[in-house]
Design a protein around this motif. Structure first.
Motif, short mmCIF file in Angstrom:
data_model
loop_
_atom_site.label_atom_id
_atom_site.label_comp_id
_atom_site.label_asym_id
_atom_site.label_seq_id
_atom_site.Cartn_x
_atom_site.Cartn_y
_atom_site.Cartn_z
N ALA B 310 9.25 12.27 -14.70
CA ALA B 310 10.16 11.28 -14.30
C ALA B 310 9.64 10.85 -12.54
N ALA B 311 9.41 11.74 -12.05
CA ALA B 311 9.14 11.49 -10.48
C ALA B 311 8.05 10.50 -10.54
N ARG B 312 6.85 11.13 -11.48
CA ARG B 312 5.51 10.26 -11.22
C ARG B 312 5.85 9.00 -11.97
N ALA B 313 6.68 8.53 -12.93
CA ALA B 313 6.82 7.29 -13.39
C ALA B 313 7.55 6.62 -12.18
N ALA B 314 8.48 7.04 -11.55
CA ALA B 314 9.21 6.21 -10.44
C ALA B 314 8.05 5.90 -9.62
N CYS B 315 7.20 6.76 -9.15
CA CYS B 315 6.21 6.42 -8.13
C CYS B 315 5.05 5.41 -8.77
N GLU B 316 5.07 5.57 -9.95
CA GLU B 316 4.04 4.35 -10.69
C GLU B 316 4.53 3.26 -10.75
N GLU B 317 5.88 2.89 -10.87
CA GLU B 317 6.48 1.82 -10.81
C GLU B 317 6.47 1.02 -9.48
N ALA B 318 7.07 2.07 -8.66
CA ALA B 318 6.79 1.61 -6.93
C ALA B 318 5.60 1.14 -6.67
N GLY B 319 4.52 2.03 -7.08
CA GLY B 319 3.28 1.57 -6.65
C GLY B 319 2.68 0.43 -7.32
N ARG B 320 3.31 -0.01 -8.28
CA ARG B 320 2.80 -1.23 -8.94
C ARG B 320 3.60 -2.39 -8.58
N ALA B 321 4.63 -2.38 -8.12
CA ALA B 321 5.49 -3.30 -7.19
C ALA B 321 5.01 -3.62 -5.95
N LEU B 322 4.56 -2.40 -5.25
CA LEU B 322 3.83 -2.41 -3.92
C LEU B 322 2.64 -3.16 -3.91
N GLY B 323 1.98 -2.89 -4.89
CA GLY B 323 0.54 -3.48 -5.22
C GLY B 323 0.66 -5.14 -5.63
N THR B 324 1.98 -5.53 -6.18
CA THR B 324 2.06 -6.70 -6.40
C THR B 324 2.24 -7.60 -5.14
N ALA B 325 3.06 -6.99 -4.16
CA ALA B 325 3.81 -7.58 -3.07
C ALA B 325 2.52 -7.68 -2.16
N LEU B 326 1.57 -6.56 -2.02
CA LEU B 326 0.35 -6.51 -1.17
C LEU B 326 -0.56 -7.46 -1.58
N THR B 327 -0.74 -7.69 -2.94
CA THR B 327 -1.60 -9.03 -3.30
C THR B 327 -1.00 -10.16 -2.62
N SER B 328 -0.08 -10.54 -2.48
CA SER B 328 0.60 -11.76 -2.04
C SER B 328 0.21 -11.58 -0.50
N ALA B 329 0.68 -10.40 0.09
CA ALA B 329 0.10 -10.35 1.57
C ALA B 329 -1.32 -10.53 1.98
N VAL B 330 -2.11 -9.94 1.09
CA VAL B 330 -3.51 -10.25 1.27
C VAL B 330 -4.24 -11.66 1.29
N HIS B 331 -3.48 -12.13 0.30
CA HIS B 331 -3.90 -13.77 0.32
C HIS B 331 -3.37 -14.43 1.49
N LEU B 332 -2.27 -14.02 1.82
CA LEU B 332 -1.65 -14.73 3.16
C LEU B 332 -2.22 -14.25 4.43
N LEU B 333 -2.17 -13.16 4.37
CA LEU B 333 -2.25 -12.48 5.94
C LEU B 333 -3.88 -12.29 5.93
N ASP B 334 -4.73 -11.99 5.03
CA ASP B 334 -6.02 -11.55 5.08
C ASP B 334 -6.13 -10.56 6.04
N PRO B 335 -5.80 -9.21 5.67
CA PRO B 335 -5.89 -8.14 6.48
C PRO B 335 -7.13 -7.58 6.36
N GLY B 336 -7.56 -6.71 7.34
CA GLY B 336 -9.03 -6.06 7.28
C GLY B 336 -8.90 -4.77 6.38
N MET B 337 -7.53 -4.27 6.29
CA MET B 337 -7.37 -2.89 5.73
C MET B 337 -5.99 -2.67 5.47
N ILE B 338 -5.46 -1.95 4.66
CA ILE B 338 -3.91 -1.93 4.44
C ILE B 338 -3.89 -0.21 4.56
#
Lengths: 405, 405
Positions: B310-338
Motif C-alpha cells: 500500500a505504501a509503495r502504491a501511494a508513493c507510485e501515485e504521488a511520484g507519477r503526479a509529481l512527474g506530471t507537474a514537473l513535466t510542465s515545470a520543465v517546459h515552462l522554466l527550463d531548469p538545468g536539473m531537478i
DNA sequence: ACTATTAGTCCACAATCTGTACATAATCCT
DNA sequence: AGGATTATGTACAGATTGTGGACTAATAGT
C-alpha cells in the motif's frame, strides 16, 4: 557564470554613456539638468557625455523646453532616428520577413516574402533570406541609416546558433548563423515566441511584465519580467504548448499525451470545425489564393462572428484548456499579466471568457488578483520587430562598444 | 525598473572590491597576480584592493603558494571566516531555527527550538524567534564574529515584508519585519522554498542550475539559474504545489481541483497509508513523543523499506503526479536539473522511478536529455542556511557598502 | 653561481568625475 | 519696464582611482 571584469576608466565612461542613453530612452526627451538628477552624475559630466552621444548621432537636441517654471529653460535631448538602425529577420512556416528599425524603434524598412517553407530545404531558404536581408540593408542605407547588427527569429528552440527542432518546418539541428559572414554584422538567433514577446514589450502596449502567449501553428510563450526576457537555463523556457492539461489525454507529436497543443493548437482549432469547411470557403473573409492556414483561421473567425455553435464550442474547449495550462504557468512563472498573441489574439473575443473563467476559478484564493488577460497590441510581425528591437537594446545598453565612442 | 545610477569614482572602487572578493569566493584561494589576470585589473590595483579587504577582515593571506613553476611564488588570499558573519532564521510549522554563517559559508552557530506553531498566535512566535535570534547573535559575538545582516524563511509567499498566506500556520498578511528594529540589522524575508533552493546552491552539491523541489507539508519550488534565484514578477514564482495535474481531479484547499498537492502533498502521502497507522506505530523508527508529522513520515519510510504494497502504491501515485507537474515545470522554466528536497528527498528511493519514468516518457522527443533528477544534498535545514547564505551573498556583492570600505 | 621567470610594490601619469564659479536666459515681483 | 530670483549649461581647477613601467623579491633551471 562568466568572469566578472573589473571597472577601469574606460568602462566607467562606457557605463555612464549607457546610463545616460538609457535614461533618455526610458524617460523621453530630457534636458541635461534632468539627466543629471536622474543619473546622480553632475551636470558637467552629463554635458560631456551628451556631447559625445550627439556627435555619434545617437541623440539629437529637440529644442528649448519652456515649462513655465522660472529659470533658464533647458535644451531637450532625445534619441535620434537618423543614423543608427538594426535589422530584424524572421523565418516562419509560410513567409520570410525582414525589417529595419532605427534607434527610436520606428520601423523604417519592411520586406516580407511569402514562401511555403515546408517544402524547401534549409540552404535554399537561407539563401533567400540572405537576399531579403541584403535588400533591406541597402534600402536602409539609402535612407542614411547605418545598420549595426541583426537578429533572426525562427519557429523553434535555439541552442548555440543551432535551430534544434522546428517540427513545422521539418528542420532539425540546422545551423542558421551562416548569414553573419555575408552581412558582417553582430548576429543573434532566437525562438520566435521569445522575440515576439520582446516585440510586444517594445512595439506593444508598453507593459514591462507579462507572459506573451504566441498562438501560431504550435504554441509558445515568452516571459518578460521587468523589461527583460526570461530564458531559462538553456534558453528553452516558455514552452507552453507542451504543458500538461490532461495526463492521459490524446497523444501529442512531442511524444506526450494531453499537452495544451493537442487541445488548442491551430490544427485542433481548425480540425474541430473541419466538417464545416465548405461553409468557411463560402464566407467573404476567405479569399481564394491565400495560404490555406490563414484562410482557415479567418474562416474560423468568420464562423464565430456568425455565431456558429460548433465553432464556439471548439473555442470554448480550447479556451478552457488554455486556461488550465496558464494556471500552471501563473503558479510557476508568476507573470504580471497575460498577453494573448498570434491566432489567440485574433480569437481573443471568444477565448477571453473561458480562459478567464478557468484562471479566476483556480487562482482566486491564492492570489489577491489573477494576472490580467489581454489581447496582443502588436500584430503578426511581433517577432521580426522584436528581433530588430533586441539589437537596438544592445546598442542602448552599450553605445560605446557598438558606436565606437 | 529603477533609475540606473551613473558610475562615480567611489562606485567604481566599490564595484572593483566586489569583483575581487567575488573572484576569491568563486575560485578559491588566489594570488594577487592570478586575481589581476581574472579581473583584468592591473597588479597594482589588485594589491590596493586586497589590502583594503585584508584590513576589513574579509580575506586572509593563507600562505605562500609554491606550485613548482619557477619565479617568485605568490601569496594566496582566501575568504576569512574570522570576522564577518550573517544570521539565518526560519519559522516553520513545527520548529523555529536560527543559524550564524561566516563569510566562508561555514556554519558557526546553530539553534533550533521545536514548537507547535499551529496553535500559537504570530506575536508570541515572533517574540520567541527574536529571543532565539538574540541568543544566536550573542553566541556568534562570543566567537569574535560580527553579524552584518539577517534573513528569515517563512512557509508561504512574501510580498513587501508581509507574509501573505501561510495556510499551515493559519497566518494571513502577517508583518514579519518587526525583528529589524531590535536586531538593528539589514533584514530580509522570503519564502521557505526559495531560500531552501539557495541553501542547496550554497551548501549542497555545488550545482548552479536547478529546480529545487521542496516537499514539506505543502509543495513549493525554487528555480536557480546560473547561481541566481528566479523570483517572477511578484516574487511568487515556483508554486509547484498548485500546478494542475488533473483538471477535474479532487478539490484542493487553494480552490482549484487536481493540483499536485492533492496527489503528492504530505497529507495525501500519509493519508494513503492511514489505515496502517497501527502498524506504523509498532515500527522501531516511530519513537513515542515525537511530533506526529515527523513520526508519520518516518513511519511511511519504514513501511516502504519493509516493502509494504500500500505504501509503495501511494508513493507510485504521488511520484507519477509529481512527474506530471514537473513535466510542465520543465517546459515552462527550463531548469538545468531537478533536485528533490524535504520529504521528497527522504522518499527519493521510491520516487525516483515513477517521477523519472513520467519525465523521460514525456520529454524524450523535445529535449536531447531530460534534466537529471537527484535527491537534495542539504538536509532539513536548507532554508535557514539559505537565508544566512543570502545575506553572505549580499556582503560579497557589495563589501564596500556593508563593511564600510 | 648565474639566468630566466614570476610576484608584489612604488611612483609618476592618465582618465574620469566633482565642485565651484560664471555666463545665460527665463519667470516673478514691484 | 526693470531688477531679483532661479534654473541651465559650460569652464576650470581639484580629487579619486586605475595604469604602466621600473624595481625588488623569491624561486627553478642550468
Amino acid at each position: 557564470m562568466n568572469t566578472s571584469r573589473g571597472v577601469r576608466h574606460d568602462s566607467m565612461r562606457a557605463r555612464n554613456l549607457a546610463v545616460v542613453l538609457g535614461e533618455i530612452r526610458r524617460s523621453g526627451p530630457l534636458t541635461r539638468a534632468a539627466l543629471a538628477d536622474l543619473t546622480g552624475l553632475t551636470k558637467t559630466t552629463v554635458s560631456k557625455l551628451v556631447s559625445d552621444l550627439l556627435e555619434a548621432g545617437a541623440v539629437v537636441e529637440t529644442g528649448v523646453v519652456r515649462d513655465g517654471e522660472r529659470g533658464r529653460p533647458g535644451v531637450a535631448v532625445a534619441l535620434s532616428g537618423h543614423r543608427v538602425a538594426t535589422l530584424g529577420l524572421e523565418i516562419n512556416v509560410d513567409y520570410l520577413a525582414a525589417c529595419v528599425v532605427d534607434l527610436t524603434r520606428a520601423v523604417r524598412v519592411r520586406r516580407t516574402r511569402p514562401a511555403d517553407n515546408r517544402n524547401s530545404r534549409p540552404p535554399t531558404i537561407l539563401r533567400e533570406l540572405r537576399d531579403l536581408a541584403h535588400r533591406a540593408v541597402a534600402e536602409a542605407e539609402a535612407l542614411g541609416l547605418r545598420v549595426t547588427g541583426a537578429a533572426l527569429a525562427v519557429p523553434g528552440p535555439v541552442e548555440g546558433g543551432l535551430l534544434r527542432n522546428a517540427p513545422h518546418l521539418g528542420w532539425r539541428d540546422v545551423r542558421v548563423t551562416g548569414l553573419v559572414d555575408l552581412l558582417d554584422l553582430p548576429f543573434e538567433v532566437d525562438n520566435e515566441a521569445n522575440l515576439a514577446a520582446l516585440g510586444e514589450l517594445w512595439f506593444g502596449s508598453g507593459a514591462t511584465d507579462f507572459l506573451y502567449v504566441s498562438g501560431e501553428i504550435g504554441i509558445g510563450a515568452g516571459l518578460v519580467v521587468d523589461g527583460a526576457l526570461f530564458r531559462g537555463t538553456n534558453g528553452q523556457a516558455g514552452e507552453l504548448g507542451h504543458v500538461v492539461v490532461m495526463p492521459d489525454g490524446p497523444g501529442c507529436r512531442c511524444g506526450g499525451r494531453g499537452c495544451l497543443e493537442v487541445y488548442a493548437g491551430q490544427d485542433a482549432l481548425l480540425g474541430a470545425v473541419a466538417p464545416l469547411s465548405g461553409r468557411v470557403a463560402a464566407l467573404p473573409g476567405a479569399a481564394a489564393g491565400m495560404p490555406a492556414q490563414a484562410a482557415s483561421l479567418e474562416g474560423l473567425a468568420g464562423l464565430l462572428e456568425a455565431g456558429d455553435p460548433a465553432a464556439r464550442a471548439a473555442c470554448e474547449e480550447a479556451g478552457r484548456a488554455l486556461g488550465t495550462a496558464l494556471t500552471s504557468a501563473v503558479h510557476l512563472l508568476d507573470p504580471g499579466m497575460i498577453v494573448l498573441g498570434g491566432s489567440f489574439g485574433l480569437l481573443f473575443p471568444w477565448l477571453e471568457r473561458p480562459v478567464g473563467d478557468v484562471l479566476s476559478a483556480r487562482l482566486r484564493q491564492m492570489r489577491r488578483t489573477p494576472p490580467r488577460l489581454v489581447a496582443s497590441e502588436s500584430g503578426a510581425d511581433a517577432a521580426v520587430l522584436g528581433a530588430a528591437g533586441l539589437v537596438i537594446q544592445r546598442v542602448i545598453a552599450d553605445p560605446a562598444g557598438v558606436l565606437g565612442l
